[in-house]
Design an enzyme around this catalytic site. Structure first.
Site, PDB file in Angstrom:
ATOM      1  N   GLN A  39     -10.359  -0.429  -9.395  1.00 33.82           N
ATOM      2  CA  GLN A  39     -11.577  -0.749  -8.639  1.00 33.82           C
ATOM      3  C   GLN A  39     -12.819  -0.550  -9.515  1.00 33.82           C
ATOM      4  O   GLN A  39     -13.024   0.544 -10.063  1.00 33.82           O
ATOM      5  CB  GLN A  39     -11.663   0.152  -7.407  1.00 33.82           C
ATOM      6  N   ASP A  93      -1.434  -2.189  -4.173  1.00 37.75           N
ATOM      7  CA  ASP A  93      -2.872  -2.188  -3.839  1.00 37.75           C
ATOM      8  C   ASP A  93      -3.441  -0.806  -4.148  1.00 37.75           C
ATOM      9  O   ASP A  93      -2.709   0.188  -4.148  1.00 37.75           O
ATOM     10  CB  ASP A  93      -3.074  -2.438  -2.332  1.00 37.75           C
ATOM     11  N   ARG A 107      -4.796  -6.060 -11.243  1.00 37.24           N
ATOM     12  CA  ARG A 107      -5.808  -6.769 -10.441  1.00 37.24           C
ATOM     13  C   ARG A 107      -7.093  -5.935 -10.511  1.00 37.24           C
ATOM     14  O   ARG A 107      -7.049  -4.724 -10.281  1.00 37.24           O
ATOM     15  CB  ARG A 107      -5.363  -6.860  -8.985  1.00 37.24           C
ATOM     16  N   LYS A 158     -13.707  -5.115  -6.711  1.00 36.55           N
ATOM     17  CA  LYS A 158     -14.865  -4.209  -6.626  1.00 36.55           C
ATOM     18  C   LYS A 158     -14.470  -2.867  -6.025  1.00 36.55           C
ATOM     19  O   LYS A 158     -14.941  -1.820  -6.442  1.00 36.55           O
ATOM     20  CB  LYS A 158     -15.967  -4.835  -5.766  1.00 36.55           C
ATOM     21  N   ARG A 209     -12.437  -6.288   6.718  1.00 35.40           N
ATOM     22  CA  ARG A 209     -12.872  -7.660   6.382  1.00 35.40           C
ATOM     23  C   ARG A 209     -14.117  -8.036   7.167  1.00 35.40           C
ATOM     24  O   ARG A 209     -15.034  -8.633   6.641  1.00 35.40           O
ATOM     25  CB  ARG A 209     -11.752  -8.673   6.690  1.00 35.40           C
ATOM     26  N   THR A 252     -12.124 -11.586  -6.713  1.00 28.53           N
ATOM     27  CA  THR A 252     -13.497 -11.561  -6.201  1.00 28.53           C
ATOM     28  C   THR A 252     -13.873 -12.909  -5.601  1.00 28.53           C
ATOM     29  O   THR A 252     -13.300 -13.926  -5.974  1.00 28.53           O
ATOM     30  CB  THR A 252     -14.504 -11.196  -7.328  1.00 28.53           C
ATOM     31  N   LYS A 254       0.872  -1.182   0.000  1.00 28.08           N
ATOM     32  CA  LYS A 254       0.000   0.000   0.000  1.00 28.08           C
ATOM     33  C   LYS A 254       0.906   1.228   0.000  1.00 28.08           C
ATOM     34  O   LYS A 254       1.793   1.340   0.852  1.00 28.08           O
ATOM     35  CB  LYS A 254      -0.894   0.017   1.240  1.00 28.08           C
TER      36      LYS A 254
END
Ligand code: FDA
Length: 302
Positions: free
Chosen positions: A155, A125, A176, A179, A281, A218, A91
């Site tokens: 995204q 990311d 990558r 969503k 999460r 996903t 990140k």
């Protein structure tokens, strides 16, 4: 989700940290690199690849950013020494993006160079929309500097994604698609599940059109089925794409994909700074409201 479930999910940050830690343990590979390597080894033995994420984001001190850079280099060295099938995900705010973009660039370059020594790969990311343009600019900058072992994330929730793909086309980017986890305003982001799904599939099509290697990230059955149909329709080879999932989320579905011969990579987060990741999460887990309610009841019981 019912109104009560949604209220519980919103109240998660008020839940004691030790409870969050217990509830989120399935999503985190541990606090040390050695623990994370054990998890990767186990995944590899199941035919799954991995990407290691050293937890940390929005660092506020230069030393923290440098510490994370070094943690990534150690992770890459250990992956090589132990012959693990894993790359790394970083990140940019963990490498100092919000402190000093020059520091972040230097940190990222150092990680990418370490990975290149071993023929390994680094994925950036994607964080919230305040970082999208800077992230893509830095990605371009480093790729144009001759580093090909770097990929990025787009995204499907963001309305800009298709035009970002067009903007990256000349780089033949490794992307990558996910969503998108961050809550974004309606002016810039789709809010309905169905619009996000459609944009996800449009992004896959657009990336395959430009010859990208795509990570299809996903756990959504419908998206996986549609992606499989798309791959089939286009006659793509097993080396043109991979599926990606998060540690602890729907492992049986992952087993099915591996059983059918698809490449699957599991995102394996570890480290001392587990809290923010865990909250995200837990908020996505459809059963979390029940778990929190049960845990709260147990604690209230004399
Ligand atoms: P959805 O949320 O609809 O989940 C589909 C089904 O999966 C659910 O119905 C449920 O059954 C199950 N499920 C999902 N999450 C669960 C959970 N936590 N616990 C239990 N079950 C769960 N985001 C981002 O903004 N930037 C990034 O860089 C990344 N990186 C990334 C890497 C990888 C490998 C993955 C898989 C995901 C990301 N994400 C991400 C997160 C992503 O944007 C998204 O928030 C989650 O993947 C959840 O979305 P799904 O597509 O899985 O659909």
């Amino acid at each position: 989700m019912t109104i009560i479930d949604r209220a519980i999910v919103r109240a998660l940050p008020a839940v004691p940290r030790r409870v969050v830690k217990r509830l989120s343990s399935r999503y985190i590979a541990g606090t040390t690199l050695a623990e994370a390597c054990d998890v990767v080894r186990e995944l590899n033995s199941q035919g799954k690849e991995a990407t290691l994420d050293v937890l940390g984001e929005e660092v506020t001190l230069r030393e923290e950013a440098i510490g994370l850079r070094d943690a990534y280099r150690r992770a890459l060295d250990t992956i090589e020494e132990e012959g693990l099938r894993s790359n790394v995900s970083v990140k940019l705010t963990a490498l100092g993006l919000k402190l000093d973009s020059g520091l972040c660039r230097a940190d990222l370059t150092a990680v990418v160079e370490e990975a290149a020594r071993f023929g390994n790969f680094v994925r950036i990311d994607m964080e919230d929309s305040s970082t999208t343009s800077e992230t893509l600019a830095l990605y371009r900058d480093i790729r144009e500097g001759g580093h090909d072992n770097l990929g990025v994330v787009l995204q499907a929730a963001l309305k800009r994604t298709l035009s970002d793909i067009a903007g990256l086309a000349d780089l033949g980017p490794n992307v990558r698609v996910c969503k998108g986890i961050y809550v974004e305003p309606a002016e810039i982001a789709y809010q309905e599940d169905e619009s996000i799904r459609l944009n996800f599939l449009d992004a896959l099509e657009a990336l395959f059109d430009i010859g990208s290697y795509v990570g299809i990230a996903t756990h959504d059955d419908r998206l996986i089925d549609e992606a499989l149909a798309l791959v089939e329709r286009r006659g793509l080879g097993r080396d043109d794409y991979e599926f990606q999932m998060l540690l602890g989320v729907r492992p049986e579905l992952g087993n099915e994909l591996v059983g059918e011969g698809h490449r699957l990579r599991i995102y394996v987060p570890f480290g001392r700074r587990w809290y923010e990741y865990s909250i995200r999460r837990l908020q996505e887990n459809p059963k979390i409201a029940g778990y929190v309610a049960l845990d709260t009841l147990k604690r209230l019981r004399p």
